[in-house]
Design an enzyme around this catalytic site. Structure first.
Site, PDB file in Angstrom:
ATOM      1  N   CYS A   2      -5.201  -4.097   2.460  1.00 55.39           N
ATOM      2  CA  CYS A   2      -6.436  -4.730   2.895  1.00 55.39           C
ATOM      3  C   CYS A   2      -6.426  -6.189   2.493  1.00 55.39           C
ATOM      4  CB  CYS A   2      -7.635  -4.005   2.273  1.00 55.39           C
ATOM      5  SG  CYS A   2      -7.593  -2.211   2.479  1.00 55.39           S
ATOM      6  N   ARG A  50     -10.843  -3.909   5.466  1.00 51.11           N
ATOM      7  CA  ARG A  50     -10.120  -2.680   5.143  1.00 51.11           C
ATOM      8  C   ARG A  50      -9.190  -2.217   6.258  1.00 51.11           C
ATOM      9  NH1 ARG A  50     -12.099   3.585   4.247  1.00 51.11           N
ATOM     10  NH2 ARG A  50     -10.170   4.274   3.222  1.00 51.11           N
ATOM     11  N   LEU A  51      -7.953  -1.886   5.871  1.00 47.62           N
ATOM     12  CA  LEU A  51      -7.034  -1.127   6.700  1.00 47.62           C
ATOM     13  C   LEU A  51      -7.008   0.268   6.101  1.00 47.62           C
ATOM     14  CD1 LEU A  51      -4.922  -1.257   9.038  1.00 47.62           C
ATOM     15  CD2 LEU A  51      -3.196  -1.667   7.277  1.00 47.62           C
ATOM     16  N   ILE A  53      -6.041   3.780   5.119  1.00 44.79           N
ATOM     17  CA  ILE A  53      -4.798   4.548   5.041  1.00 44.79           C
ATOM     18  C   ILE A  53      -5.021   5.892   4.340  1.00 44.79           C
ATOM     19  CG2 ILE A  53      -2.428   4.572   4.162  1.00 44.79           C
ATOM     20  CD1 ILE A  53      -2.866   2.494   6.351  1.00 44.79           C
ATOM     21  N   ILE A  54      -5.786   5.874   3.257  1.00 48.56           N
ATOM     22  CA  ILE A  54      -6.066   7.075   2.467  1.00 48.56           C
ATOM     23  C   ILE A  54      -7.583   7.253   2.384  1.00 48.56           C
ATOM     24  CG2 ILE A  54      -5.916   8.094   0.143  1.00 48.56           C
ATOM     25  CD1 ILE A  54      -3.215   6.686  -0.165  1.00 48.56           C
ATOM     26  N   ASN A  79      -6.525  -4.580  -2.892  1.00 55.23           N
ATOM     27  CA  ASN A  79      -5.552  -4.680  -1.808  1.00 55.23           C
ATOM     28  C   ASN A  79      -4.261  -4.012  -2.269  1.00 55.23           C
ATOM     29  OD1 ASN A  79      -3.820  -5.493   0.280  1.00 55.23           O
ATOM     30  ND2 ASN A  79      -3.436  -7.470  -0.696  1.00 55.23           N
ATOM     31  N   GLU A  81      -1.750  -0.150  -2.522  1.00 54.93           N
ATOM     32  CA  GLU A  81      -1.744   1.308  -2.596  1.00 54.93           C
ATOM     33  C   GLU A  81      -1.308   1.732  -3.996  1.00 54.93           C
ATOM     34  OE1 GLU A  81      -2.890   3.248  -0.373  1.00 54.93           O
ATOM     35  OE2 GLU A  81      -2.823   2.062   1.479  1.00 54.93           O
ATOM     36  N   SER A 370      10.386   0.271   3.794  1.00 54.01           N
ATOM     37  CA  SER A 370      11.454  -0.709   3.967  1.00 54.01           C
ATOM     38  C   SER A 370      12.290  -0.789   2.694  1.00 54.01           C
ATOM     39  CB  SER A 370      10.871  -2.072   4.332  1.00 54.01           C
ATOM     40  OG  SER A 370      11.881  -2.970   4.756  1.00 54.01           O
TER      41      SER A 370
END
Length: 640
Positions: A2, A50-51, A53-54, A79, A81, A370
């Site tokens: 985020c 916010r993106l 994800i959880i 921001n 995880e 990655s």
């Protein structure tokens, strides 16, 4: 993943800056297009994109939490995880704490209440966060140990602003009375190294919280920084016959890391080039997601792409593979918006194809894995072999070594042995500055005549070298790269190019548990049998396809030398130089002459030219307000 924007005011007048914060927040909507919000009290303002994800339906931020006697004591913006959030929730739950969400952000603030600043040592993940304690009137902020996630800040008489992206601070500059003068020392460091080293930015009054550091401050007070991550490289010899135990530890740690990094309530894919790093990650991820998608990119010019090898790897591990081919025209057209997303220039041409492969991946997934960090942790750069080749010079008395250096300087360029004498005459601190020095001092003075010798790369590297006294030579080089090249280039482009496409990038090699094993590897198991990352290769023998196992990594190689000399980018580069309003920084006639020399084959100036060109594009956007970054279909503020 985020974007946060937080302000601690100096005089308890937060409402006066609320509108400015709300105006600046959309500057990083790409980091979090799923939700946005602000919260404030008298002292602090917390803004967030916010993106999700959880815990997608919940866990919106700014997040409030507190104990029973003060249930809204804390505010959090976070921001990143936290991959051990499930274990942290269980541990803190057993200590009597309750949670209001199922997400990975709440354990940070609950952990801060319980452990204080030491909470960062309990977190396994990537993060940049800020916590406001309304009871003690204290702001606490931190970044993860490697610097995967960014955190900028600026202090004026109005207060201190923290942000995931510098452009948000630029947007608020007039409102908070921030002087946006450029920092000439940082410009020289950029030209020297091709990135801006932490904690600097190109603006004198905007800085970054350093990787592996926490900061605290109170209203009207100064920012106090504390480093909590200091690698020790506690290397012990591995007895002959016991090597396999170490290889097994590496494989176990990496498999556990990939499993933790797969935790998400959305689809997770993986980038895949032709080397061992990304292939190992993808092969391990396939064990947890049989329908794994992988992604790579390449160029139309033959011989500069790993597309074929990546496709072969994808077939060998049994995953569906998607390829994005980038043309020179696409490349040049994308540069302005890429520089806008970057916040400040990074003169690494590979970040452009990374932007395109992230754009393609976002059509299919919301998270990708990655292979960043494997080279720094496991000894993957060919230059790490240098201490072995130069070992005989260590026995030569200093005056004689200096004499050999003088001899090397009078030998003709290209003469066999000249480079060896030159490097052997220098100490490691003098010769090794990381992986990306663009200019030597004489070349730098040609393009920036005001350059000062005391501002060269040694000003950046000397404090880092001072911390590695007693490490073996390869570990010293790795240690330097962790705090220079990796956090200045590798992780900046990884974060910014993926977040530009609202795509979360996760890097399982840069995991605290993986690092605990990697830092114990002796140098003879890093550089062995004519290869690099030897221990990692042995650990991955049963996981990575044979055609990749001992192949040199190329990443996303860019044909920049050819393009700048030919019709693909020569005219574009010439126009960029002529139109740039940077006469007070660069000697533009000399830059144009370098471009001509490059075209005529007099010298390969591609890296040096790209360093200057990237800065000029950045300057045209953020300083001159002349170049339109072309951010399509985005309702961003225009006052940058």
């Amino acid at each position: 993943m985020c974007g946060l924007l937080t302000m601690l005011t100096a005089r308890g007048n937060a409402t006066e800056y609320l509108a400015a914060t709300e105006q600046a927040l959309p500057c990083m909507r790409h980091r979090g297009p799923d939700a946005a919000g602000t919260w404030h009290d008298d002292d602090a303002i917390f803004g967030f994109n916010r993106l999700a994800i959880i815990d997608i339906e919940h866990s919106d931020q700014p997040l409030r939490w507190g104990p029973e006697d003060n249930p809204e004591r804390y505010a959090l913006t976070f921001n990143g995880e936290i991959y051990n959030y499930i274990e942290l929730r269980e541990e803190l739950g057993e200590l009597g704490y309750s949670f209001n969400t199922e997400g990975d952000g709440e354990p940070i603030v609950v952990g801060y209440h319980h452990w204080g600043a030491d909470v960062v040592n309990h977190l396994r993940g990537m993060f940049g966060f800020a916590i406001w304690d309304s009871e003690t009137k204290t702001m606490f902020a931190a970044r993860d140990q490697f610097g995967i996630k960014p955190l900028f800040y600026a202090t004026t008489q109005a207060g201190t602003v923290f942000a995931s992206e510098m452009k948000c601070i630029l947007e608020m500059a007039e409102d908070i009375g921030l002087d946006l003068s450029l920092d000439r020392r940082a410009i020289e460091h950029y030209v020297d190294l091709q990135y801006v080293p932490e904690p600097e930015s190109l603006h004198a009054n905007i800085r970054r919280v350093e990787s592996g550091s926490t900061v605290t401050l109170r209203p009207g007070g100064e920012v106090i920084s504390t480093r909590y991550f200091r690698p020790s490289f506690p290397i012990a010899a591995v007895a002959k016959g016991d090597e396999q135990q170490l290889f097994d530890k590496i494989a176990t740690a990496l498999e556990d890391s990939v499993e933790k990094h797969m935790r998400a309530d959305v689809t997770v894919g993986s980038f895949l080039s032709g080397g061992i790093d990304s292939t190992a990650i993808a092969a391990l991820a396939k064990r947890h997601n049989p329908d794994l998608l992988t992604f790579t990119t390449g160029f139309e010019r033959e011989g500069y792409s790993e597309v074929d090898v990546a496709a072969e790897s994808a077939a060998a591990i049994g995953v569906e593979h998607i390829v994005k081919i980038v043309s020179p025209e696409e490349y040049a057209a994308a540069i302005p918006k890429i520089m806008w997303y970057l916040d400040y220039p990074v003169a690494d041409p590979s970040l452009v194809p990374l932007y395109f492969v992230a754009e393609e991946a976002r059509k299919h997934v919301k998270v990708v894995l990655s292979g960043e960090g494997a080279d720094e942790l496991f000894g993957g750069y060919t230059i790490y072999k240098e201490p072995l080749s130069l070992a005989p010079f260590e026995k030569v008395p200093t005056p004689l070594r200096q004499g050999l250096g003088k001899l090397s300087r009078i030998l003709p360029d290209g003469m066999k042995g000249k480079s060896l004498l030159d490097r052997g005459s220098q100490t490691m601190e003098e010769r090794y500055y990381g992986n990306a020095r663009s200019f030597n001092f004489e070349q730098m003075q040609r393009v920036i005549p005001w350059a000062q010798r005391e501002w060269d790369h040694r000003e950046v590297t000397a404090p880092i070298y001072a911390e590695s006294q007693g490490f073996d030579p390869v570990a010293r080089m790795q240690h330097l790269d962790l705090f220079t090249w990796m956090r200045g280039d590798i992780l900046v482009k990884a974060d910014k190019m993926n977040m530009a496409n609202s795509l979360e990038l996760r890097v399982p090699f840069l995991d605290k548990e993986v690092f605990k094993v990697a830092e114990t590897i002796p140098h003879d198991l890093k550089i062995a049998h004519g290869t690099t990352k030897y221990a990692l290769r042995k650990a991955m023998e049963q996981i990575v396809p044979a055609h990749v196992l001992n192949r040199k990594k190329l990443g996303f190689p860019v044909p920049m030398r050819h393009w700048l000399a030919g019709e693909e980018l020569y005219g574009w580069a010439q126009d960029t130089i002529n139109e740039s309003q940077t006469e007070d920084i660069f000697n533009k006639p000399e830059v144009l002459e370098m471009l001509k020399e490059h075209r005529d084959g007099v010298s390969d100036h591609s890296r040096r030219l790209w360093t200057v060109l990237a800065f000029m594009i950045w300057h045209g956007i953020f300083v001159e307000n002349r170049i339109d970054p072309n951010i399509e279909q985005r309702d961003y503020p225009v006052r940058l």
